[in-house]
Scaffold this active site. Sequence first.
Site, PDB file in Angstrom:
ATOM      1  N   GLU A 194       0.819  -1.215   0.000  1.00 51.53           N
ATOM      2  CA  GLU A 194       0.000   0.000   0.000  1.00 51.53           C
ATOM      3  C   GLU A 194       0.855   1.269   0.000  1.00 51.53           C
ATOM      4  O   GLU A 194       0.429   2.323  -0.459  1.00 51.53           O
ATOM      5  CB  GLU A 194      -0.934  -0.024   1.222  1.00 51.53           C
ATOM      6  CG  GLU A 194      -2.232   0.707   0.988  1.00 51.53           C
ATOM      7  CD  GLU A 194      -3.259   0.450   2.082  1.00 51.53           C
ATOM      8  OE1 GLU A 194      -2.902   0.522   3.265  1.00 51.53           O
ATOM      9  OE2 GLU A 194      -4.424   0.190   1.740  1.00 51.53           O
TER      10      GLU A 194
ATOM     11  N   HIS B 115       6.710 -27.049   1.004  1.00 49.18           N
ATOM     12  CA  HIS B 115       5.867 -28.067   0.365  1.00 49.18           C
ATOM     13  C   HIS B 115       4.732 -27.444  -0.435  1.00 49.18           C
ATOM     14  O   HIS B 115       3.765 -28.135  -0.775  1.00 49.18           O
ATOM     15  CB  HIS B 115       5.301 -29.011   1.423  1.00 49.18           C
ATOM     16  CG  HIS B 115       6.365 -29.740   2.171  1.00 49.18           C
ATOM     17  ND1 HIS B 115       6.845 -30.968   1.762  1.00 49.18           N
ATOM     18  CD2 HIS B 115       7.086 -29.403   3.269  1.00 49.18           C
ATOM     19  CE1 HIS B 115       7.795 -31.351   2.599  1.00 49.18           C
ATOM     20  NE2 HIS B 115       7.968 -30.428   3.516  1.00 49.18           N
TER      21      HIS B 115
ATOM     22  N   LYS C  50     -14.261   2.353  -2.625  1.00 50.03           N
ATOM     23  CA  LYS C  50     -15.133   2.647  -1.476  1.00 50.03           C
ATOM     24  C   LYS C  50     -16.364   3.439  -1.924  1.00 50.03           C
ATOM     25  O   LYS C  50     -17.488   3.152  -1.494  1.00 50.03           O
ATOM     26  CB  LYS C  50     -14.356   3.463  -0.423  1.00 50.03           C
ATOM     27  CG  LYS C  50     -13.332   2.660   0.344  1.00 50.03           C
ATOM     28  CD  LYS C  50     -12.718   3.508   1.455  1.00 50.03           C
ATOM     29  CE  LYS C  50     -11.435   2.896   1.977  1.00 50.03           C
ATOM     30  NZ  LYS C  50     -10.668   3.802   2.829  1.00 50.03           N
TER      31      LYS C  50
END
Lengths: 459, 459
Positions: A314, A335, A449
Site C-alpha cells: 500500500e 511443500h 469505497k
Amino acid sequence: MTFTTTKLLCWVLIRVVATKEGLDLLDKAVHRMPVHYKQHIDGCLSDTIGEHGLSEVELAPMVDAAEKATSDLGNGVIQGAAEILALPTQRDDLAHLDAIAEEMRSRFETLIVLGTGGSSLGGRAITALRPDNAMKLQFVDNLDPATMSGLLDGTDFSRTGFLVVSKSGATSETMAQYLVSFAATQATLGGDASSHFVVITDPFDSPLRHLASVRGHTILDHDPGVGGRFSVLSNVGMLPAAIGGLNTNEVRSGAADVLEQALGSSAAETCPSALGAAICLGLARHRDARMSVLMPYADTLEPFAAWYCQLWAESLGKGGKGTTPVRALGPVDQHSQLQLYLDGPKDKIFTIVETAISGEGHEISDFEEAPASIEYLLGNSIGDLVAAQQLATRNTLIEHKCPTRFFSVPRIEESSMGALFMHFMLETMIAARMLGVDAFNQPAVEDGKARMRTYLENR
Amino acid sequence: MTFTTTKLLCWVLIRVVATKEGLDLLDKAVHRMPVHYKQHIDGCLSDTIGEHGLSEVELAPMVDAAEKATSDLGNGVIQGAAEILALPTQRDDLAHLDAIAEEMRSRFETLIVLGTGGSSLGGRAITALRPDNAMKLQFVDNLDPATMSGLLDGTDFSRTGFLVVSKSGATSETMAQYLVSFAATQATLGGDASSHFVVITDPFDSPLRHLASVRGHTILDHDPGVGGRFSVLSNVGMLPAAIGGLNTNEVRSGAADVLEQALGSSAAETCPSALGAAICLGLARHRDARMSVLMPYADTLEPFAAWYCQLWAESLGKGGKGTTPVRALGPVDQHSQLQLYLDGPKDKIFTIVETAISGEGHEISDFEEAPASIEYLLGNSIGDLVAAQQLATRNTLIEHKCPTRFFSVPRIEESSMGALFMHFMLETMIAARMLGVDAFNQPAVEDGKARMRTYLENR
C-alpha cells in the site's frame, strides 16, 4: 554523493576479502547497538549468485539514493514521516495503556478486536508473541456474515470486551462490525454494554467518535499523523500488546535502537533498512524482481509477514510503481511454493527470517521399532529440524541463484519485534522516497469505497 | 485446429452483440449441467479493458492450445492425469470412509490432522465448510517447536484422535509431528495409544507405513497415482470431510459434473477450465501477467485460496516457466493489497470469487443516535455489505484496466466446492500441458530436502 568512493571501497573490501569473515567483520562494525537482528545480503549479489545478482556497479548508486532518502527522513524533509519516527522514543503514554489493559484483563476473559487492514495487522503481529496464559484475544478483521454470526452467537457478553479501531472513524467494515456487536451486547447487558467497548479513532468528528462519545465508551485518540499501516508502535498496536501481557516499553526500545542507529549517520553501513531498500529496488530495476517474498521460519512471525505485505504494497503501489509482497511461511511452504521459487521465473527477491531455534521443543526420542530410514531424525528436537530447514532453504535458494537475503533473529521477543517493525517501516519509507511516491496515502482504494457506497445506497 | 473459425466467430458474436446479454446467452448454452459456478472472462479482454486485455487474435490460438490440451487429458495422453480424473466418479470407497469417520466422532472430541503441503491444504479447504456443531478438527501443517509443545501440552489424549497423512511415508515434518505426538499419547495412554492413530500413506514400504503396521494403527492407502496437491478428492480430503460431517458424495458429484462437461467435447465453450488456462497463459505471454491473484469474498474460501496457491505454483513452476499465485481475501485485503493491485504495475490477473451473499447475517438496525453519515449502512445485512463490496472491487479493478475474471458461486456447499476443486485442477493440468511442463512432479524441492538431511546428520 553521501556514499563516498572510500566508503564503497571499504564496504566492498570487507565483503570481498573473505565472504564469511567479511560479513562477520561488517556485522561487528555495524552492530554497536544491542543486536536484535542481523541482515545478510550476500545472496543478492553477483559475486555469490552470478548474473541474477546485483553487481557493485549497479548497487552503488542505489545505495547512494537510499542513503539520501534516509538522510531526508532524519532531516524531516519527508512529509508524514515525523510522527511515525517519534513513536519509538515516546514513553509517557504507556502507563495509561497499561492501566486500561489491566482493567480489561480484570473484567473480561476475551477481548475481541474489531478493525480491518492497518487497524488490525500490527496488533496481530505483536500479540502473536503473547504467552499461553495471556488473556484471549480475537481479531476480527474481515467482514463475513457467517463469521460475525458465529462470533456473536458464541459470545458470553458479560465476560467479553471489545476494542474498536478505525483511524477515520468511518471504515464501513469496522462500523458494521461495531454496530452489530454493540447491538448484540446491549441486547444482553442493557446499559452496561457501553463499558465493554474501548475505541481508538482520530480526534476529529466521525460517526464512530460520535457514537463512542454519546454511548460513553472509553476513547483513545488515534495519532492523526500516523496512518494505519505505520501505526503498530502507537496505541493501535501497543494497547493489544499490553492486554496480551507484553512489555510495550521493550517493543519501543527495540524500535528506537534501530531508528537511532539508522538516522545517526544515514549511511548504509549503519542502516540495514537503507541497504535493504537499495537491494530490493536495485533487483527490481536491474533484474526484474517484481515480487518480494518474506518467509519467516516461525509460526509467531506469520502475522508479521501479513503486516509487511500491507506495509510494502500500500505504501509503494502507486502510479505503476512498486513491487508485490508475497508472504510465505517455513517450513510448510517448502511443500507448497518452493518448487516455483527455485525453478520458476527469476522475478523475486527472497527474505528469509531465521531464528536461533535449535534445541527448542520436544525431542524425537530413539525407540525400539525405529526403522533405519528415520535415524537422522532421532535425538533431534523439533527446533533442530527447523534450524536445519531454514538453513537448507536459504542455501538451496542461493544455490539456485535466486536473490536471497536473510535475517538472523537471535530471539523473537518484544525488543526484536520492535526492531523488525522499525526495520521494515524504514525500508518502506526509504524505498518510497527512492521511487518518488508518497508512502502515506492510498488514493486508488477510495474509488472502490465510493462505488461500494453507491451500490448500497441504490439497492 | 479444434477451435474452428465458425466456433470462434460464434463465441465472439455471442460476447460482442451485447456484453451482458451475450454472456447470459453463453452461460445458458454452456450450463446444461447443474450450475455450481459461472466464470466470467470479459474483464480480461481488450474490448473491455483496452490495451491491458487480450485481443481476439491473441486469445484464439491460446484457446486452440487449451482445447488441444483438454482433449489430451480426455484421451489419456497425459501421463499422471488418469488417476486424478478417475476420482470424481469413484463411490465405492466412501462408505468405508464414513464408517471410519463415524467411529472417530464417537470416540474423540478432537481430531488432529498431521501432514504438510498437499496432505493438509485440500482437507483444510473442504472442511472449512463444516457446520459449527461438527467435531473439532485441528490441522497441524507447519513444524514449529512452540506450536507442537503448546499443542501436546494442551491435549486431552484420551479424547483426541490423530490422522497422519504422508504420501511418501517419509516427509520429515510429518514424521517429526507423528513421532512426538505418538510418544506423548503413549506416555499418557500406554498400549491404548495405537488405536488413536489413523494413517494415510502409499501402499509401499516406508518408515510411516512400517511404524503404523508394527503399532497397529488403522491404515488407509494413499492413491499412489495421485500426488498430494491433486489429492483433495481422494481419501486425503474426503476422510477429514466425512469426519467434519460433510457429504463426500456431493463433493465428488460436483467435481464429476465439471469433469464430464469439460471432457465431453474438449471445447472452450463447455470447458471453463480450458478458457481459464487460455486467459491466464495468454495474459502471461502477451501482457506480462506474472502473478495470478485469487481473491474470494468469504472466510470459508480462505483455505481454498491457499490450496490453489500450492496447486498452481508447484505444478507449473519449472524450467523458468509458471506464474506466481497470490492469495488474497475480500473485503479485508481491500485495506491491504488493493492500492497496489489498482495502481501498481499491470503484471497480474485477478480472479474474484463472488458468492450470493446478500441478506445473510446480522442486520444493521436503525437506532436513535445514528449519525447521518452512516445512514447508507442501516437496514442492510452484513451480507448486503459484502455483496456490494465484491461487486465494487471487481468493477473498480476493471475500471482501472486490470485483467479481471470473476466466478459467481450461487452457494458455497459440498457440490460447488467439488466443482471449484475440479475447475482449478483441470485449469492447472491444461496450463501445464500448454507450457510443456510435467504438472505432477516437483524436482527442485528434492535438493533442499537432501541438504536439510545432511545438515541434521552432520550436527
